[in-house]
Design a protein around this motif. Structure first.
Motif, PDB file in Angstrom:
ATOM      1  N   LEU A   1      31.787  62.630  -9.576  1.00 51.08           N
ATOM      2  CA  LEU A   1      30.662  61.770 -10.466  1.00 51.08           C
ATOM      3  C   LEU A   1      29.203  62.566 -10.153  1.00 51.08           C
ATOM      4  CD1 LEU A   1      31.848  58.210 -10.191  1.00 51.08           C
ATOM      5  CD2 LEU A   1      32.215  60.235 -12.150  1.00 51.08           C
ATOM      6  N   LEU A   2      29.094  63.106  -8.628  1.00 52.65           N
ATOM      7  CA  LEU A   2      27.632  63.600  -8.388  1.00 52.65           C
ATOM      8  C   LEU A   2      27.474  65.200  -8.573  1.00 52.65           C
ATOM      9  CD1 LEU A   2      26.910  60.700  -5.709  1.00 52.65           C
ATOM     10  CD2 LEU A   2      26.247  61.222  -8.473  1.00 52.65           C
ATOM     11  N   ILE A   3      28.367  65.963  -8.688  1.00 52.39           N
ATOM     12  CA  ILE A   3      28.277  67.438  -8.057  1.00 52.39           C
ATOM     13  C   ILE A   3      27.043  67.959  -9.203  1.00 52.39           C
ATOM     14  CG2 ILE A   3      29.642  67.978 -10.300  1.00 52.39           C
ATOM     15  CD1 ILE A   3      30.318  69.189  -6.932  1.00 52.39           C
ATOM     16  N   GLN A   4      26.778  67.509  -9.830  1.00 54.37           N
ATOM     17  CA  GLN A   4      25.821  67.971 -10.455  1.00 54.37           C
ATOM     18  C   GLN A   4      24.729  67.504  -9.361  1.00 54.37           C
ATOM     19  OE1 GLN A   4      24.850  66.056 -14.187  1.00 54.37           O
ATOM     20  NE2 GLN A   4      26.868  67.144 -15.271  1.00 54.37           N
ATOM     21  N   PRO A   5      24.025  66.528  -8.847  1.00 54.45           N
ATOM     22  CA  PRO A   5      22.837  66.243  -8.009  1.00 54.45           C
ATOM     23  C   PRO A   5      23.435  67.551  -7.269  1.00 54.45           C
ATOM     24  CG  PRO A   5      23.834  64.443  -8.162  1.00 54.45           C
ATOM     25  CD  PRO A   5      24.113  65.390  -9.118  1.00 54.45           C
TER      26      PRO A   5
ATOM     27  N   LEU B   1      27.897  71.855 -15.199  1.00 57.91           N
ATOM     28  CA  LEU B   1      26.070  71.512 -15.410  1.00 57.91           C
ATOM     29  C   LEU B   1      25.723  72.214 -15.849  1.00 57.91           C
ATOM     30  CD1 LEU B   1      25.704  73.193 -11.458  1.00 57.91           C
ATOM     31  CD2 LEU B   1      25.968  70.516 -11.956  1.00 57.91           C
ATOM     32  N   THR B   2      26.193  72.954 -17.042  1.00 55.06           N
ATOM     33  CA  THR B   2      25.247  73.693 -18.176  1.00 55.06           C
ATOM     34  C   THR B   2      24.741  72.414 -19.270  1.00 55.06           C
ATOM     35  OG1 THR B   2      27.319  75.118 -18.317  1.00 55.06           O
ATOM     36  CG2 THR B   2      25.710  75.359 -20.418  1.00 55.06           C
ATOM     37  N   GLY B   3      25.202  71.702 -19.382  1.00 52.81           N
ATOM     38  CA  GLY B   3      24.692  70.483 -20.263  1.00 52.81           C
ATOM     39  C   GLY B   3      23.559  69.617 -19.370  1.00 52.81           C
ATOM     40  N   TYR B   4      23.697  70.180 -18.093  1.00 48.19           N
ATOM     41  CA  TYR B   4      22.339  69.211 -17.601  1.00 48.19           C
ATOM     42  C   TYR B   4      21.110  69.874 -17.548  1.00 48.19           C
ATOM     43  CZ  TYR B   4      20.328  66.918 -13.770  1.00 48.19           C
ATOM     44  OH  TYR B   4      19.284  66.368 -12.301  1.00 48.19           O
ATOM     45  N   VAL B   5      21.138  71.513 -17.692  1.00 50.72           N
ATOM     46  CA  VAL B   5      20.020  71.699 -17.250  1.00 50.72           C
ATOM     47  C   VAL B   5      19.963  72.527 -18.604  1.00 50.72           C
ATOM     48  CG1 VAL B   5      20.734  72.110 -14.396  1.00 50.72           C
ATOM     49  CG2 VAL B   5      21.473  73.390 -16.164  1.00 50.72           C
ATOM     50  N   GLY B   6      20.632  72.851 -19.112  1.00 47.42           N
ATOM     51  CA  GLY B   6      20.884  73.387 -20.682  1.00 47.42           C
ATOM     52  C   GLY B   6      19.602  73.828 -21.437  1.00 47.42           C
ATOM     53  N   THR B   7      18.828  72.001 -21.550  1.00 47.20           N
ATOM     54  CA  THR B   7      17.400  71.633 -22.493  1.00 47.20           C
ATOM     55  C   THR B   7      16.242  72.016 -21.149  1.00 47.20           C
ATOM     56  OG1 THR B   7      17.299  69.669 -21.276  1.00 47.20           O
ATOM     57  CG2 THR B   7      19.096  70.070 -23.456  1.00 47.20           C
ATOM     58  N   VAL B   8      15.507  72.947 -21.720  1.00 52.06           N
ATOM     59  CA  VAL B   8      14.313  73.139 -21.095  1.00 52.06           C
ATOM     60  C   VAL B   8      13.525  71.975 -20.793  1.00 52.06           C
ATOM     61  CG1 VAL B   8      11.415  73.845 -21.945  1.00 52.06           C
ATOM     62  CG2 VAL B   8      13.512  74.338 -23.671  1.00 52.06           C
ATOM     63  N   PHE B   9      13.659  71.054 -20.449  1.00 53.50           N
ATOM     64  CA  PHE B   9      13.414  69.771 -20.362  1.00 53.50           C
ATOM     65  C   PHE B   9      14.455  69.880 -18.662  1.00 53.50           C
ATOM     66  CE2 PHE B   9      14.054  65.161 -18.115  1.00 53.50           C
ATOM     67  CZ  PHE B   9      12.364  65.430 -18.518  1.00 53.50           C
ATOM     68  N   GLY B  10      15.638  69.205 -18.852  1.00 55.72           N
ATOM     69  CA  GLY B  10      16.612  69.640 -17.939  1.00 55.72           C
ATOM     70  C   GLY B  10      16.449  71.209 -17.160  1.00 55.72           C
ATOM     71  N   VAL B  11      15.900  72.101 -17.224  1.00 59.57           N
ATOM     72  CA  VAL B  11      15.468  73.328 -16.575  1.00 59.57           C
ATOM     73  C   VAL B  11      14.194  73.521 -15.803  1.00 59.57           C
ATOM     74  CG1 VAL B  11      15.287  76.210 -16.453  1.00 59.57           C
ATOM     75  CG2 VAL B  11      17.258  75.412 -17.879  1.00 59.57           C
ATOM     76  N   LEU B  12      13.177  72.772 -16.516  1.00 58.68           N
ATOM     77  CA  LEU B  12      11.504  72.714 -15.409  1.00 58.68           C
ATOM     78  C   LEU B  12      12.184  71.269 -14.287  1.00 58.68           C
ATOM     79  CD1 LEU B  12       9.147  72.476 -18.448  1.00 58.68           C
ATOM     80  CD2 LEU B  12      10.138  74.061 -16.931  1.00 58.68           C
ATOM     81  N   SER B  13      13.125  70.201 -14.786  1.00 62.12           N
ATOM     82  CA  SER B  13      13.154  69.459 -14.499  1.00 62.12           C
ATOM     83  C   SER B  13      13.864  69.849 -12.680  1.00 62.12           C
ATOM     84  CB  SER B  13      13.448  67.811 -15.193  1.00 62.12           C
ATOM     85  OG  SER B  13      15.180  68.283 -15.091  1.00 62.12           O
ATOM     86  N   SER B  14      15.159  70.584 -13.020  1.00 62.53           N
ATOM     87  CA  SER B  14      15.672  70.871 -12.424  1.00 62.53           C
ATOM     88  C   SER B  14      15.350  71.917 -11.263  1.00 62.53           C
ATOM     89  CB  SER B  14      16.837  71.395 -12.268  1.00 62.53           C
ATOM     90  OG  SER B  14      17.679  70.631 -13.757  1.00 62.53           O
ATOM     91  N   VAL B  15      14.606  72.821 -11.507  1.00 61.44           N
ATOM     92  CA  VAL B  15      14.060  73.299 -10.474  1.00 61.44           C
ATOM     93  C   VAL B  15      12.130  72.764  -9.895  1.00 61.44           C
ATOM     94  CG1 VAL B  15      11.593  75.351 -10.426  1.00 61.44           C
ATOM     95  CG2 VAL B  15      13.597  75.367 -12.391  1.00 61.44           C
TER      96      VAL B  15
END
Length: 339
Positions: A28-32, A135-149
């Motif tokens: 469940l927590l593999i993304q973070p 993980l693609t859906g999690y970081v697939g948007t611009v907001f997701g990429v910026l927040s992840s970085v």
């Protein structure tokens, strides 16, 4: 409950339930978890730069970390400021060129009978892109990429500022009889990760610069952009080199057969230099990772975790390698002590 047999069975059941719950939480927590590991990789880069800077500047660690971070940001912004207009124009040109070359290649394969119909090809492409991982859906948007970085940078920065604090904290999570050995394993993992990232950054720099110079000498279009992409893709061993080679050859043949042959020669020259000169030198001083093991880890983790798994596959493999080597050493030490 006072029966020793019942208590023993309850302990055993608790262990099994705890193991199942732990596996479920990891899924469940593999993304973070992957983002946190990316933060550890970034922290290793900052820590390595701070240690290297500490050899010439006797200043507090926090100032050295700040200098390394600001220097990296200034370098990236400076490159894009000086070549931003050129890179932007070349990027648009690259998209058009790759689309035209891809269409031409597909038509050639279809004419030779090696390729299915266009509808089947498009369906296959959509399926392939749609299965790149969790993980693609999690970081697939611009907001997701910026927040992840931002999360990766913040997490890595906190760890790089006080690495000993977090090493001791991890060691205290295990039983007291294993803390000393755990501390040694963590220190070796950190040392390995620092050296691995140092070698990776050195390879990225040399591959990018050599590609840019060689393509410029051969008058290959978009030489600067191809050099930058080659350097960035060099962070992903094996697969990054293949992708950069495809880009180089496609752009080269768009300008003519002679330019395409020059691009092919450039690709093989740069890869041979990296494989026979740069990589052995870096491996001796960093981490000697067998290419087959790295490629296998990239295939598995890329399939399971998407782009982040592919990006961090060699780092994860290196950590597992260190843990297994340390476990073997402990077994040998116990055997020697028993003898």
């Amino acid at each position: 409950m006072r029966d020793p047999l019942v208590r023993a069975e309850l302990k055993r059941a608790t262990v099994w339930f705890g193991l199942a719950i732990g596996i479920g939480l990891i899924v469940l927590l593999i993304q973070p978890i992957m983002l946190l590991f990316a933060g550890l990789v970034f922290a290793a880069m900052l820590d390595g730069g701070a240690r290297l800077l500490g050899r010439v500047l006797a200043i507090p660690r926090g100032l050295r970390i700040a200098i390394v971070l600001l220097g990296a940001i200034a370098f990236v912004l400076g490159v894009f400021y000086m070549t931003g207009v050129q890179i932007s124009a070349q990027w648009s040109q690259l998209q058009v060129t790759l689309q035209a070359q891809g269409t031409r290649f597909v038509h050639w394969l279809s004419g030779m009978g090696f390729m299915p119909a266009q509808a089947d090809l498009m369906s296959f492409g959509r399926q392939l892109v749609g299965s790149v991982g969790k993980l693609t859906g999690y970081v697939g948007t611009v907001f997701g990429v910026l927040s992840s970085v931002l999360l990766v940078v913040a997490f890595g920065l906190f760890i790089a500022l006080e690495p000993r604090l977090y090493q001791r904290g991890l060691a205290w999570l295990v039983p007291s009889r294993n803390r000393a050995q755990t501390q040694i394993t963590i220190e070796r993992m950190a040392h390995t990760l620092r050296r691995l990232m140092a070698g990776r950054l050195a390879g990225m720099f040399f591959e990018g610069v050599l590609t840019w110079i060689a393509l410029s000498l051969g008058h290959v279009p978009m030489a600067l952009l191809l050099g930058i992409l080659t350097g960035l893709l060099a962070f992903i061993p094996n697969i990054g080199a293949f992708v950069s080679g495809v880009l180089m050859v496609a752009v080269g043949f768009s300008a003519g057969p002679d330019t395409g042959l020059w691009a092919i020669g450039t690709y093989f020259a740069v890869q041979n230099f990296d494989g026979y000169v740069m990589l052995p030198y870096v491996a001796r001083r960093t981490v000697d990772m067998p290419p087959a093991i790295t490629l296998g880890a990239q295939i598995l983790l890329g399939t399971l975790l998407g782009f982040m798994g592919l990006l961090l596959a060699d780092s994860i493999t290196a950590m597992i390698k260190v843990a297994l080597e340390r476990g073997s050493e402990r077994e040998e030490e116990k055997a020697a002590a028993a003898a």
